[in-house]
Motif scaffolding. Structure first.
Motif, PDB file in Angstrom:
ATOM      1  N   ALA A  36      20.882 -37.444  10.851  1.00 57.27           N
ATOM      2  CA  ALA A  36      20.622 -36.475  11.920  1.00 57.27           C
ATOM      3  C   ALA A  36      20.678 -35.050  11.386  1.00 57.27           C
ATOM      4  O   ALA A  36      19.861 -34.204  11.772  1.00 57.27           O
ATOM      5  CB  ALA A  36      21.625 -36.661  13.047  1.00 57.27           C
ATOM      6  N   LYS A  37      21.629 -34.793  10.490  1.00 56.94           N
ATOM      7  CA  LYS A  37      21.758 -33.454   9.892  1.00 56.94           C
ATOM      8  C   LYS A  37      20.520 -33.106   9.080  1.00 56.94           C
ATOM      9  O   LYS A  37      20.004 -31.983   9.157  1.00 56.94           O
ATOM     10  CB  LYS A  37      23.013 -33.407   9.013  1.00 56.94           C
ATOM     11  N   VAL A  38      20.005 -34.072   8.305  1.00 55.41           N
ATOM     12  CA  VAL A  38      18.787 -33.851   7.511  1.00 55.41           C
ATOM     13  C   VAL A  38      17.614 -33.552   8.430  1.00 55.41           C
ATOM     14  O   VAL A  38      16.841 -32.612   8.200  1.00 55.41           O
ATOM     15  CB  VAL A  38      18.493 -35.074   6.605  1.00 55.41           C
ATOM     16  N   PHE A  72       6.625 -35.777  19.826  1.00 54.32           N
ATOM     17  CA  PHE A  72       8.020 -35.962  20.220  1.00 54.32           C
ATOM     18  C   PHE A  72       8.449 -37.403  19.986  1.00 54.32           C
ATOM     19  O   PHE A  72       7.754 -38.341  20.357  1.00 54.32           O
ATOM     20  CB  PHE A  72       8.201 -35.614  21.702  1.00 54.32           C
ATOM     21  N   GLN A  73       9.600 -37.570  19.338  1.00 51.89           N
ATOM     22  CA  GLN A  73      10.172 -38.898  19.117  1.00 51.89           C
ATOM     23  C   GLN A  73      11.684 -38.808  19.244  1.00 51.89           C
ATOM     24  O   GLN A  73      12.285 -37.790  18.890  1.00 51.89           O
ATOM     25  CB  GLN A  73       9.855 -39.417  17.715  1.00 51.89           C
ATOM     26  N   ILE A  74      12.278 -39.881  19.735  1.00 51.38           N
ATOM     27  CA  ILE A  74      13.733 -39.996  19.726  1.00 51.38           C
ATOM     28  C   ILE A  74      14.077 -41.036  18.684  1.00 51.38           C
ATOM     29  O   ILE A  74      13.536 -42.144  18.696  1.00 51.38           O
ATOM     30  CB  ILE A  74      14.265 -40.414  21.108  1.00 51.38           C
ATOM     31  N   LYS A  75      14.973 -40.654  17.765  1.00 51.00           N
ATOM     32  CA  LYS A  75      15.386 -41.575  16.712  1.00 51.00           C
ATOM     33  C   LYS A  75      16.896 -41.716  16.749  1.00 51.00           C
ATOM     34  O   LYS A  75      17.608 -40.733  16.937  1.00 51.00           O
ATOM     35  CB  LYS A  75      14.948 -41.065  15.339  1.00 51.00           C
ATOM     36  N   ALA A 110      13.887 -29.681  11.011  1.00 47.32           N
ATOM     37  CA  ALA A 110      13.345 -29.116  12.248  1.00 47.32           C
ATOM     38  C   ALA A 110      13.568 -27.606  12.313  1.00 47.32           C
ATOM     39  O   ALA A 110      12.685 -26.852  12.747  1.00 47.32           O
ATOM     40  CB  ALA A 110      13.964 -29.798  13.466  1.00 47.32           C
ATOM     41  N   LEU A 111      14.729 -27.137  11.857  1.00 43.19           N
ATOM     42  CA  LEU A 111      15.006 -25.700  11.846  1.00 43.19           C
ATOM     43  C   LEU A 111      14.059 -24.959  10.913  1.00 43.19           C
ATOM     44  O   LEU A 111      13.579 -23.872  11.242  1.00 43.19           O
ATOM     45  CB  LEU A 111      16.457 -25.439  11.439  1.00 43.19           C
ATOM     46  N   LYS A 112      13.797 -25.539   9.744  1.00 44.73           N
ATOM     47  CA  LYS A 112      12.860 -24.911   8.810  1.00 44.73           C
ATOM     48  C   LYS A 112      11.468 -24.819   9.419  1.00 44.73           C
ATOM     49  O   LYS A 112      10.784 -23.814   9.292  1.00 44.73           O
ATOM     50  CB  LYS A 112      12.796 -25.698   7.492  1.00 44.73           C
TER      51      LYS A 112
END
Length: 195
Positions: free
Chosen positions: A85-87, A75-78, A92-94
């Protein structure tokens, strides 16, 4: 109250914990640029956040805290632009579409499903989602029924069929294990010639 955390809830929990840790860093880095009141408010927010998060974990079963610890490792917050963010979201969805399972655990789950869905099933295999999943994952086939390679009959149905055969066999005149010799002479047949 639920006794588990969804993926989104685990992410939120870890984000809150990360913010509390980030606020601790701010206290350290900005210590000369904060008033006593600001320090007090930051410390209070850190304490309250940690207490709330600890309370949530204390009411969860042990396996949920294990899942959270495992989830925290990756887990990371960027902080990034909208495009970045969209990329990251698309990536993440894939990744979330793929499930990793050890083969023997997956087979155990599938055999449990098959015991309820494929037992005495008369559905044609090409209309069945379980069939497609079994084919895709190369599960061993039974090849016992004509409608689907994964369909099978329950033991009760097989026993009933065998008991019908046994009754039919018992009604016959001859029992297979015993040999009988019949003592009759068909009409018109002479035995040992004329006397």
């Amino acid at each position: 109250m639920k006794n588990y955390l969804s993926l989104a809830e685990r992410n939120n929990w870890l984000a809150c914990m990360s913010i509390a840790m980030y606020n601790e860093n701010i206290l350290e880095i900005w210590k000369n640029n904060l008033t006593k009141d600001e320090v007090k408010k930051l410390k209070t927010s850190i304490t309250m956040t940690r207490n709330a998060l600890k309370s949530i974990m204390d009411r969860m079963p042990v396996n949920e805290s294990t899942k959270l610890k495992k989830h925290a490792q990756n887990f990371q917050i960027k902080i990034t632009s909208e495009t970045g963010a969209k990329v990251l979201e698309d990536k993440a969805l894939k990744e979330s579409e793929m499930v990793q399972f050890k083969t023997h655990k997956f087979e155990n789950v599938m055999f449990s499903v098959m015991n309820t869905k494929c037992c005495n099933c008369k559905k044609i295999c090409y209309e069945c989602d379980i069939y497609n999943l079994c084919i895709d994952t190369v599960l061993p086939r039974y090849d016992l029924e004509d409608n689907c390679p994964y369909a099978f009959r329950s033991v009760d149905k097989v026993k009933k069929k065998q008991s019908k055969r046994a009754k039919k066999k018992a009604n016959r005149y001859d029992i297979d294990d015993e040999a009988y010799q019949y003592n009759f002479i068909p009409k018109g047949v002479l035995i040992n010639g004329p006397k």
